[in-house]
Write an enzyme that holds these catalytic residues in place. Structure first.
Site, short mmCIF file in Angstrom:
data_model
loop_
_atom_site.label_atom_id
_atom_site.label_comp_id
_atom_site.label_asym_id
_atom_site.label_seq_id
_atom_site.Cartn_x
_atom_site.Cartn_y
_atom_site.Cartn_z
N ASP A 12 0.86 -1.23 0.09
CA ASP A 12 0.06 -0.16 0.05
C ASP A 12 0.87 1.28 0.11
OD1 ASP A 12 -2.26 -1.59 0.12
OD2 ASP A 12 -2.39 -1.40 2.22
N LYS A 15 1.62 2.19 -5.13
CA LYS A 15 2.42 1.66 -6.41
C LYS A 15 1.38 2.06 -7.64
CE LYS A 15 2.44 -2.11 -4.35
NZ LYS A 15 2.16 -1.95 -3.11
N GLY A 39 -4.60 -4.12 -3.93
CA GLY A 39 -5.37 -3.35 -4.21
C GLY A 39 -4.79 -1.95 -4.45
N HIS A 40 -4.77 -1.50 -5.83
CA HIS A 40 -3.98 -0.55 -6.01
C HIS A 40 -4.95 0.64 -6.57
CE1 HIS A 40 -0.42 -3.55 -7.35
NE2 HIS A 40 -0.75 -3.30 -6.12
N GLN A 221 2.06 -5.97 -3.33
CA GLN A 221 2.51 -6.12 -1.71
C GLN A 221 3.59 -5.17 -1.71
OE1 GLN A 221 1.49 -9.52 -3.49
NE2 GLN A 221 -0.59 -8.56 -2.87
P1 GDP Z 1 -0.96 0.55 -3.66
O1 GDP Z 1 -1.44 -0.83 -2.96
O2 GDP Z 1 0.83 0.57 -3.46
O3 GDP Z 1 -1.23 0.83 -4.88
O4 GDP Z 1 -1.43 1.64 -2.58
P2 GDP Z 1 -2.87 1.48 -2.28
O5 GDP Z 1 -3.81 2.01 -3.41
O6 GDP Z 1 -3.58 0.50 -1.59
O7 GDP Z 1 -2.99 2.85 -0.90
C1 GDP Z 1 -2.26 4.00 -1.37
C2 GDP Z 1 -3.36 4.94 -1.21
O8 GDP Z 1 -2.71 6.42 -0.92
C3 GDP Z 1 -4.38 5.28 -2.14
O9 GDP Z 1 -5.78 5.37 -1.61
C4 GDP Z 1 -3.93 6.51 -2.86
O10 GDP Z 1 -4.90 7.14 -3.75
C5 GDP Z 1 -3.27 7.25 -1.97
N1 GDP Z 1 -2.21 8.23 -2.42
C6 GDP Z 1 -1.09 7.56 -3.20
N2 GDP Z 1 -0.04 8.55 -3.21
C7 GDP Z 1 -0.49 9.53 -2.43
C8 GDP Z 1 -0.07 10.76 -2.03
O11 GDP Z 1 0.94 11.15 -2.44
N3 GDP Z 1 -0.53 11.45 -1.09
C9 GDP Z 1 -1.92 11.19 -0.51
N4 GDP Z 1 -2.46 11.94 0.28
N5 GDP Z 1 -2.27 9.98 -1.13
C10 GDP Z 1 -1.69 9.11 -1.83
P1 IMO Z 2 -0.91 -4.04 -2.14
O1 IMO Z 2 -0.45 -4.69 -3.53
C1 IMO Z 2 -0.90 -4.71 1.97
C2 IMO Z 2 -1.08 -8.38 3.43
C3 IMO Z 2 -2.33 -9.08 4.45
C4 IMO Z 2 -1.66 -10.07 5.37
C5 IMO Z 2 -0.54 -10.89 4.67
C6 IMO Z 2 -0.92 -12.10 3.94
O2 IMO Z 2 -2.05 -3.43 -2.34
O3 IMO Z 2 0.22 -3.55 -1.64
P2 IMO Z 2 -2.42 -12.79 1.88
O4 IMO Z 2 -3.91 -12.34 1.66
O5 IMO Z 2 -1.40 -12.42 0.71
O6 IMO Z 2 -2.36 -14.27 2.40
O7 IMO Z 2 -1.99 -11.68 3.29
O8 IMO Z 2 -0.18 -9.70 3.38
N1 IMO Z 2 -1.14 -8.27 2.37
C7 IMO Z 2 -1.26 -6.95 2.07
N2 IMO Z 2 -0.92 -5.79 2.78
N3 IMO Z 2 -0.95 -4.40 0.58
C8 IMO Z 2 -1.10 -5.58 -0.10
O9 IMO Z 2 -1.14 -5.63 -1.67
C9 IMO Z 2 -1.32 -6.63 0.54
N4 IMO Z 2 -1.51 -8.09 0.10
C10 IMO Z 2 -1.45 -8.85 1.25
O10 IMO Z 2 -3.01 -7.96 5.08
O11 IMO Z 2 -1.22 -9.28 6.24
MG MG Z 3 -2.97 -1.61 -1.79
#
Ligand code: GDP
Ligand code: IMO
Ligand code: MG
Length: 420
Positions: A12, A15, A39-40, A221
């Site tokens: 998270d 990416k 979840g991107h 991840q």
């Molecule tokens: P990912 O899994 O690495 O793609 O990240 P996620 O989407 O799960 O979580 C990142 C969250 O931060 C999302 O809600 C994005 O919209 C938000 N986000 C990404 N970059 C920034 C930033 O520079 N500032 C803020 N405030 N939010 C951001």
């Molecule tokens: P993105 O791509 C954050 C965590 C889960 C759990 C552990 C194992 O959005 O960054 P799993 O479902 O793989 O068996 O879970 O890894 N986890 C993540 N945490 N971002 C993710 O993906 C994750 N994918 C798995 O919360 O602790």
């Molecule tokens: Mg994510």
């Protein structure tokens, strides 16, 4: 030539936004590992989109998106996502290609994930319950069904065999949920999957590389969730690090060029497991609130803390990171004081190295304080306009981790990024 964007923390890191931003520079965006546990989040024409299976380049009309052989694919999630993407005028039959080697997540994998977590009780991993662990177990156990098998007449027989094997395991767990509705959806989604571009992924990608096309590998991840080098056993079941690009896409290490690592300006983790710099106080609560730190896949509140430079330096080392992208810097805008973790104290001894096991020992973070910048930075476009306090925070990080922060993301929008 293959560049890589991957997470340096526990996932998270942002990416999705970063891949979407850089996508126009590339011909192909390819996922190499993970599955619907990812979840991107990205914003398309101001609308929030969360992608779980499809690479984050899908909203660029001329970009080819590849799901590589190292991925585990849930056909139901994929179908749902393809429908959502189609609503934005994207034709997945034109720009989405799936490797024959991609492993399929079947409904009983999800049931097994649930049963296994329930059986673990207090020591549960905090899995996303998407069937990831059981699906990768069937891969290494040499039982899995792969996307290419869908085109074979024996698919249904193979499926029944696998289901029976899973049923025995579920019986052992005394798991008695009715999964027939899941199965119905699954078979419908398989019909849809059959109509998509199923290709020999390794030839597809390597041929494009030979033609001079540029590939961006998108990690899911984060490095600290890597099956081999993460905080085991609180990890996911795939190689999330740069080495996973080679096995997940079938490309040679010689093809890997830039490795761009994404880190938040602070740190989060969702699910169980060690997190030395975690803040279980009002400051942690403030980070969660300002950063809107709730899981994109499960909606769970993310655990929050200060940036952990011990873990970050380790992640840069195992990935061969050539440049760092720091996201969510704007979230720190209102903090008077910032801290960074520069060492772990274990039984009174300080170390700057990530230990082999982090769950059975108590790790106290050694923290260094910084003055906050206390300014709204979200509209800054030019690196020269960044507050001096932020620049010195970044300089300190650069020196500690031995890799340069080249881009700072200062908001969730595509245009909110500053190049240093
Ligand atoms: P990912 O899994 O690495 O793609 O990240 P996620 O989407 O799960 O979580 C990142 C969250 O931060 C999302 O809600 C994005 O919209 C938000 N986000 C990404 N970059 C920034 C930033 O520079 N500032 C803020 N405030 N939010 C951001
Ligand atoms: P993105 O791509 C954050 C965590 C889960 C759990 C552990 C194992 O959005 O960054 P799993 O479902 O793989 O068996 O879970 O890894 N986890 C993540 N945490 N971002 C993710 O993906 C994750 N994918 C798995 O919360 O602790
Ligand atoms: Mg994510």
């Amino acid at each position: 030539m293959v560049d890589v964007i991957l997470g340096l923390q526990w996932g998270d890191e942002g990416k999705g936004k970063i891949v979407d931003y850089f996508a126009p520079k590339y011909d192909i965006i390819a996922r190499f590992q993970g599955g619907p546990n990812a979840g991107h989040t990205l914003y398309v024409e101001g609308k929030k989109m969360v992608l779980h299976q499809i690479p984050s380049g899908i909203f660029h009309q001329n970009t080819i998106n590849v799901i590589g052989g190292g991925v585990v694919l849930d056909p139901v999630t994929l179908k749902r996502e393809c429908d959502a993407v189609a609503a934005h005028g994207i034709d997945v039959r034109k720009n989405l290609f799936i490797s024959e080697r991609t492993n399929i997540i079947v409904p009983t994998h999800r049931a097994l994930d649930k049963a296994s977590e329930l059986a673990k009780g207090e020591s549960k991993i905090g899995s996303t319950l998407k069937g990831i662990g059981p699906a990768y177990m069937d891969k290494t156990g040499r039982n899995a069904l792969r996307v290419g098998d869908l085109l074979d007449k024996s698919f249904t027989t193979q499926y029944i065999k696998l289901r029976l094997k899973h049923q025995k395991l579920l019986d052992n767990f005394h798991f008695i949920e009715d999964i027939s509705a899941w199965e119905e959806e699954f078979f419908e989604a398989l019909e849809f999957l059959r109509t998509l571009n199923i290709v020999n992924g390794e030839y597809f990608v390597n041929n494009k590389i030979s033609e001079g096309k540029k590939v961006l590998a998108e990690g899911a991840q984060g490095s600290m969730l890597d099956i081999d080098y993460g905080t085991f056993p609180f990890v996911t079941s795939s190689n999330t690090i740069s080495a996973g690009v080679c096995t997940g896409l079938g490309v040679s290490p010689k093809q890997i060029n830039e490795v761009m690592g994404v880190t938040k300006a602070y740190c989060t983790r969702v699910g169980g497991g060690p997190f030395p710099s975690e803040l279980e106080d009002a400051t942690g609560e403030e980070l969660r609130k300002v950063g809107n730190e709730f899981g994109a896949t499960t909606g769970r509140p993310r655990r929050c803390g200060w940036i952990d430079l011990v873990a970050l330096r380790y992640a840069c080392m195992i990935n061969g990171v050539t440049q760092v992208i720091m996201t969510k810097a704007d979230v720190l805008d209102a903090f008077e004081e910032l801290k960074v973790c520069t060492a772990y104290s274990i039984n009174g001894k300080e170390t700057r190295e990530v230990p082999f096991q982090m769950t059975k020992v108590k790790i106290d973070p050694v923290l260094e304080s910084f003055k906050g910048w206390n300014t709204d930075t979200s509209a800054i476009k030019d690196a020269k306009k960044l507050p001096a306090t932020m620049t010195s925070y970044i300089d300190f990080i650069n020196k500690y981790i031995g890799a340069p922060v080249k881009h700072v993301s200062n908001g969730p929008g595509r245009e909110q990024i500053v190049h240093i």
